[in-house]
Design a protein around this motif. Structure first.
Motif, short mmCIF file in Angstrom:
data_model
loop_
_atom_site.label_atom_id
_atom_site.label_comp_id
_atom_site.label_asym_id
_atom_site.label_seq_id
_atom_site.Cartn_x
_atom_site.Cartn_y
_atom_site.Cartn_z
N THR A 118 0.85 -1.20 0.00
CA THR A 118 0.00 0.00 0.00
C THR A 118 0.89 1.26 0.00
O THR A 118 2.05 1.21 0.42
CB THR A 118 -0.97 0.06 1.20
OG1 THR A 118 -0.21 0.02 2.42
CG2 THR A 118 -1.95 -1.09 1.18
N THR A 119 0.31 2.35 -0.49
CA THR A 119 1.11 3.56 -0.73
C THR A 119 0.45 4.79 -0.09
O THR A 119 -0.70 4.73 0.37
CB THR A 119 1.18 3.83 -2.26
OG1 THR A 119 -0.18 4.07 -2.70
CG2 THR A 119 1.79 2.67 -3.02
N VAL A 120 1.18 5.90 -0.17
CA VAL A 120 0.64 7.18 0.32
C VAL A 120 -0.66 7.51 -0.43
O VAL A 120 -1.63 7.98 0.17
CB VAL A 120 1.68 8.31 0.10
CG1 VAL A 120 1.10 9.66 0.49
CG2 VAL A 120 2.95 8.03 0.88
N GLY A 135 0.19 8.74 7.57
CA GLY A 135 1.05 8.47 6.41
C GLY A 135 0.42 8.99 5.14
O GLY A 135 0.67 8.48 4.05
N ILE A 136 -0.46 10.01 5.29
CA ILE A 136 -1.07 10.60 4.08
C ILE A 136 -0.16 11.71 3.55
O ILE A 136 0.86 12.02 4.15
CB ILE A 136 -2.52 11.08 4.36
CG1 ILE A 136 -2.58 11.99 5.58
CG2 ILE A 136 -3.46 9.92 4.52
CD1 ILE A 136 -3.99 12.47 5.89
N SER A 137 -0.54 12.29 2.42
CA SER A 137 0.36 13.20 1.71
C SER A 137 0.77 14.42 2.53
O SER A 137 -0.06 14.98 3.25
CB SER A 137 -0.32 13.74 0.45
OG SER A 137 -0.42 12.73 -0.49
N PRO A 138 2.03 14.85 2.36
CA PRO A 138 2.48 16.07 3.02
C PRO A 138 1.59 17.27 2.67
O PRO A 138 1.47 18.20 3.46
CB PRO A 138 3.90 16.26 2.48
CG PRO A 138 4.34 14.88 2.11
CD PRO A 138 3.11 14.16 1.64
N ALA A 139 0.92 17.23 1.50
CA ALA A 139 0.02 18.32 1.12
C ALA A 139 -1.10 18.52 2.15
O ALA A 139 -1.66 19.61 2.27
CB ALA A 139 -0.59 18.03 -0.25
N GLY A 144 3.57 11.77 5.05
CA GLY A 144 3.92 11.11 3.79
C GLY A 144 4.46 9.71 4.00
O GLY A 144 4.16 9.05 4.99
N ASN A 145 5.30 9.28 3.07
CA ASN A 145 5.83 7.92 3.05
C ASN A 145 6.73 7.65 4.27
O ASN A 145 7.75 8.34 4.44
CB ASN A 145 6.63 7.75 1.74
CG ASN A 145 7.21 6.37 1.60
OD1 ASN A 145 7.02 5.51 2.45
ND2 ASN A 145 7.92 6.15 0.51
N PRO A 146 6.39 6.67 5.10
CA PRO A 146 7.22 6.42 6.30
C PRO A 146 8.56 5.72 6.01
O PRO A 146 9.45 5.71 6.87
CB PRO A 146 6.33 5.51 7.16
CG PRO A 146 5.38 4.87 6.21
CD PRO A 146 5.20 5.79 5.04
#
Ligand SMILES: NC(=O)c1ccc[n+]([C@@H]2O[C@H](COP(=O)([O-])OP(=O)(O)OC[C@H]3O[C@@H](n4cnc5c(N)ncnc54)[C@H](O)[C@@H]3O)[C@@H](O)[C@H]2O)c1
Ligand SMILES: CC(C)C[C@H](N)C(=O)O
Length: 365
Positions: A118-120, A135-139, A144-146
């Motif tokens: 699974t991904t951001v 772990g959701i988007s920096p936006a 973000g990605n751990p």
């Protein structure tokens, strides 16, 4: 597998089966222990050979998160989800939205994040339906990605283990065999190469291997050769159960320190490593960087604060090695004791009645 017997043996709280016909969602959320706080653990998507294998994986991984979060000093319990399916073919937007609604229905008992498959971007879709995802988007002001932070924690923990084995935590000139060079290990290889370590790597994905060969001058071997290469440190960074009856006799390394979850096939393999004098950095202690990073989102993400906490992985490994030496017990047992003692202390301190407990999700709610 007798599920209730298994849950009783290891004291699990809850197992949730989630099905959505339209999107094809088949997910299992396992919540192991919420004494310290809501259960936080990632969502793994994997093409399991059977439903039983998926249930077993969810349960094992969830319990690992309880111990990981406890030793990392987080006020979080342990849980994990597995989604049954091929992450390359079976994902769709509706699936993650349906899954997000199931998470929401647990009302904060379980918070998710990324894991293998699974991904951001997947977490962003889940976030459409629930706040209980990290772990959701920096936006979105999130972490973000751990994986890069997990890699940093593994690097720091590896240094602490090296200090015990070789008398110094400097890794320059050390030969390090890395199994699996995906999201976490790519970044780990960068740290190791920057410090002057020599890398021997393997992966079933040739592109992943080529990237570290080209960028970090690593030498590559076939997947089945990684266990018996001459090296100082073995870093398992692919899947679990790789320390087992077949692999232990092949190992040349003095230290095992890597990112993979559930590295020991069974606890007896940790006992054997101890008897052989191989220093094993317990997986859930050394790979806690990612969960420390995503957990920081619950208070409004601050990268500096998160990285400072990830630094403590070095001290945690040192402490475990001290306990292991002092009490003459394998390192996995020393880590388990630390986790269980912390959970018991907090459980006992919660004896007074409170009409409304302060929720740890201060920022998200
Ligand atoms: N991503 C994180 O932040 C994080 C945090 C804690 C623990 N972990 C654990 O670390 C491990 C790696 O995570 P990741 O996010 O880098 O996953 P990933 O899928 O990006 O990387 C794993 C790599 O291992 C390779 N691989 C699979 N089977 C193999 C085999 N038999 N031999 C050699 N290579 C093989 C895959 O091709 C892949 O490149 C997993 O066990 C995961 O649970 C990850
Ligand atoms: C980022 C974390 C919540 C999950 C991670 N995959 C782990 O096993 O620690």
């Amino acid at each position: 597998m007798n599920i209730f017997n298994y849950m009783k043996t290891y004291d699990y709280e809850q197992l949730v089966f989630c099905q959505d016909k339209q999107s094809g969602l088949k997910a299992i959320i396992a919540i192991h222990d919420t004494t310290l706080g809501p259960a936080l653990g990632g969502t793994r998507m994997w093409n399991y050979e059977s439903e039983e294998a998926a249930i077993e994986d969810a349960l094992r991984l969830a319990r690992g998160m309880t111990y990981k979060n406890a030793v990392a000093g987080l006020n979080l319990g342990g849980g994990k989800t597995v989604i049954i399916g091929d992450p390359k073919k079976d994902k769709n937007e509706e699936m993650f939205r349906a899954f997000g609604r199931y998470i929401q229905s647990l009302n904060g008992r379980y918070i998710t994040a990324e894991d293998v498959g699974t991904t951001v971007e997947d977490m962003d879709i889940i976030h459409e339906e629930t706040d209980f995802v990290t772990g959701i988007s920096p936006a979105f002001g999130s972490s973000g990605n751990p994986s890069p932070v997990t890699a940093y924690g593994v690097y720091r923990g590896m240094k602490a283990a090296a200090k015990e084995a070789f008398g110094s935590d400097m890794l320059n000139g050390k030969i390090i065999a890395v199994q699996g060079v995906g999201n976490v290990a790519y970044h780990l290889c960068k740290y190791l190469n920057d410090e002057g370590a020599k890398l021997i790597v393997t992966d079933i994905n040739k592109e992943a291997v080529n990237r570290v060969v080209v960028e970090f001058g690593a030498s590559a071997v076939e997947p089945n050769q990684i266990y018996n290469v001459e090296c100082d440190i073995f870093a398992p960074c692919a899947l679990g159960a790789v320390i087992n009856d077949e692999t232990i006799p092949q190992l040349k390394a003095k230290v095992i320190a890597g990112a993979a979850n559930n590295q020991l096939k069974d606890t007896v393999h940790g006992d054997i490593l101890h008897e052989m004098g191989i220093i094993y950095a317990p997986d859930y202690v050394i790979n806690a960087g990612g969960v420390i990073n995503v957990a920081d989102e619950l208070n409004g993400y601050n990268r500096e604060r998160a990285l400072k906490k990830v630094e403590t992985i070095y001290n945690n490994i040192e402490r475990i090695l001290e306990i292991s030496k002092g009490q003459q017990i394998p390192t996995y047992k020393a880590a388990d004791r630390l986790a269980e003692e912390r959970i018991d202390r907090i459980r006992n301190s919660r004896s007074q009645f409170l009409l409304k407990e302060k929720h740890v999700l201060t920022h998200k709610l």
